[in-house]
Scaffold this motif. Structure first.
Motif, short mmCIF file in Angstrom:
data_model
loop_
_atom_site.label_atom_id
_atom_site.label_comp_id
_atom_site.label_asym_id
_atom_site.label_seq_id
_atom_site.Cartn_x
_atom_site.Cartn_y
_atom_site.Cartn_z
N THR A 1 0.85 -1.18 0.00
CA THR A 1 0.00 0.00 0.00
C THR A 1 0.89 1.24 0.00
O THR A 1 1.99 1.22 0.57
CB THR A 1 -0.89 0.00 1.27
OG1 THR A 1 -1.62 -1.23 1.30
CG2 THR A 1 -1.85 1.15 1.29
N ASP A 2 0.40 2.32 -0.61
CA ASP A 2 1.21 3.54 -0.64
C ASP A 2 1.36 4.12 0.77
O ASP A 2 0.53 3.90 1.65
CB ASP A 2 0.60 4.57 -1.60
CG ASP A 2 -0.73 5.09 -1.10
OD1 ASP A 2 -0.73 6.14 -0.43
OD2 ASP A 2 -1.76 4.44 -1.36
N THR A 3 2.44 4.84 0.97
CA THR A 3 2.80 5.36 2.29
C THR A 3 1.71 6.23 2.89
O THR A 3 1.37 6.08 4.07
CB THR A 3 4.11 6.17 2.20
OG1 THR A 3 5.11 5.35 1.60
CG2 THR A 3 4.58 6.62 3.57
N GLN A 4 1.14 7.13 2.12
CA GLN A 4 0.14 8.05 2.67
C GLN A 4 -1.09 7.31 3.19
O GLN A 4 -1.63 7.66 4.24
CB GLN A 4 -0.27 9.11 1.64
CG GLN A 4 -1.09 10.24 2.25
CD GLN A 4 -0.39 10.92 3.43
OE1 GLN A 4 0.73 11.38 3.31
NE2 GLN A 4 -1.04 10.99 4.59
N THR A 5 -1.51 6.28 2.49
CA THR A 5 -2.66 5.49 2.96
C THR A 5 -2.34 4.82 4.29
O THR A 5 -3.16 4.82 5.22
CB THR A 5 -3.05 4.43 1.91
OG1 THR A 5 -3.43 5.10 0.70
CG2 THR A 5 -4.21 3.56 2.40
N ILE A 6 -1.13 4.29 4.40
CA ILE A 6 -0.72 3.67 5.67
C ILE A 6 -0.69 4.70 6.78
O ILE A 6 -1.19 4.45 7.89
CB ILE A 6 0.66 2.99 5.51
CG1 ILE A 6 0.53 1.80 4.56
CG2 ILE A 6 1.20 2.54 6.87
CD1 ILE A 6 1.87 1.20 4.15
N ASN B 1 -2.39 7.45 7.03
CA ASN B 1 -3.79 7.78 7.37
C ASN B 1 -4.41 6.69 8.23
O ASN B 1 -5.13 6.98 9.19
CB ASN B 1 -4.61 7.98 6.10
CG ASN B 1 -4.20 9.21 5.32
OD1 ASN B 1 -3.51 10.10 5.82
ND2 ASN B 1 -4.59 9.26 4.05
N ASN B 2 -4.15 5.44 7.88
CA ASN B 2 -4.69 4.33 8.66
C ASN B 2 -4.13 4.31 10.08
O ASN B 2 -4.86 4.06 11.05
CB ASN B 2 -4.41 3.00 7.96
CG ASN B 2 -5.18 2.82 6.68
OD1 ASN B 2 -6.20 3.48 6.45
ND2 ASN B 2 -4.72 1.93 5.83
#
Length: 185
Positions: A43-48, A50-51
């Motif tokens: 998964t892309d860094t920004q999604t991680i 945010n999670n």
């Protein structure tokens, strides 16, 4: 030690950072199952990030990062820092092959380091994992202890390996680390 164990099972999020791995364990299907060929599980860094930010408000106190091999991610320090900044305890699972080289950049970001060891015998461990990782796994445990983290042997239990449990306890005692038996998935 009881407090550490309570954290493992109370309000812990398990986060698989990638399906890519440095091992080809005989009990794991991810590396040989063709359905995973179309995805790398990354998964892309920004999604991680945010999670991770959403975990603490949901009552999560600990996040356990694994994969595949999470140390394959170049952005791992940023991910771990985000978890620490969010007030989360961080557990990192690894086969140990990459940890000795990356330990300096991860210092202070990991509370508990789970290092996968599948046999107290180096040749058998390496055969099961499909790589030459036994020496690096032991080095990783020792580095984590020096860095004031909590080093733990993650021992995957299979029908065959359960007979090794007494010797794995002896290995953990000799290395002055905890042992976490984990049933094969």
């Amino acid at each position: 030690m009881l407090e550490i164990a309570k954290k493992w099972f109370t309000k812990t999020a398990y986060y698989f950072l990638t399906l890519e791995c440095t091992s080809h364990c005989e009990y794991c299907d991810i590396w040989r199952d063709r359905k995973f060929d179309a995805m790398d599980g990354t998964t892309d860094t920004q999604t991680i990030l945010n999670n991770i930010a959403a975990l603490k408000p949901m009552g999560v106190g600990t996040v356990e990062f694994s994969g595949g091999e999470p140390l394959l991610r170049p952005d791992l320090p940023e991910i771990l820092m985000a978890a620490k900044t969010a007030g989360l305890e961080v557990i990192l699972t690894t086969d140990g092959t990459l940890y000795p080289a990356r330990a300096p950049e991860l210092k202070g970001l990991v509370n508990i380091l789970l290092v996968s060891i599948d046999s107290p015998n180096a040749a058998e461990h390496n055969r099961i994992r499909g790589n030459d990782s036994f020496a690096a796994a032991l080095a990783s445990l020792r580095l984590a202890r020096q860095d004031r983290g909590v080093p733990v042997i993650q021992f995957t239990l299979t029908r065959e390996s359960i007979t090794l449990l007494p010797e794995m306890v002896e290995l953990a005692e000799a290395e002055k680390v905890l042992l976490r038996p984990s049933p094969v998935f």
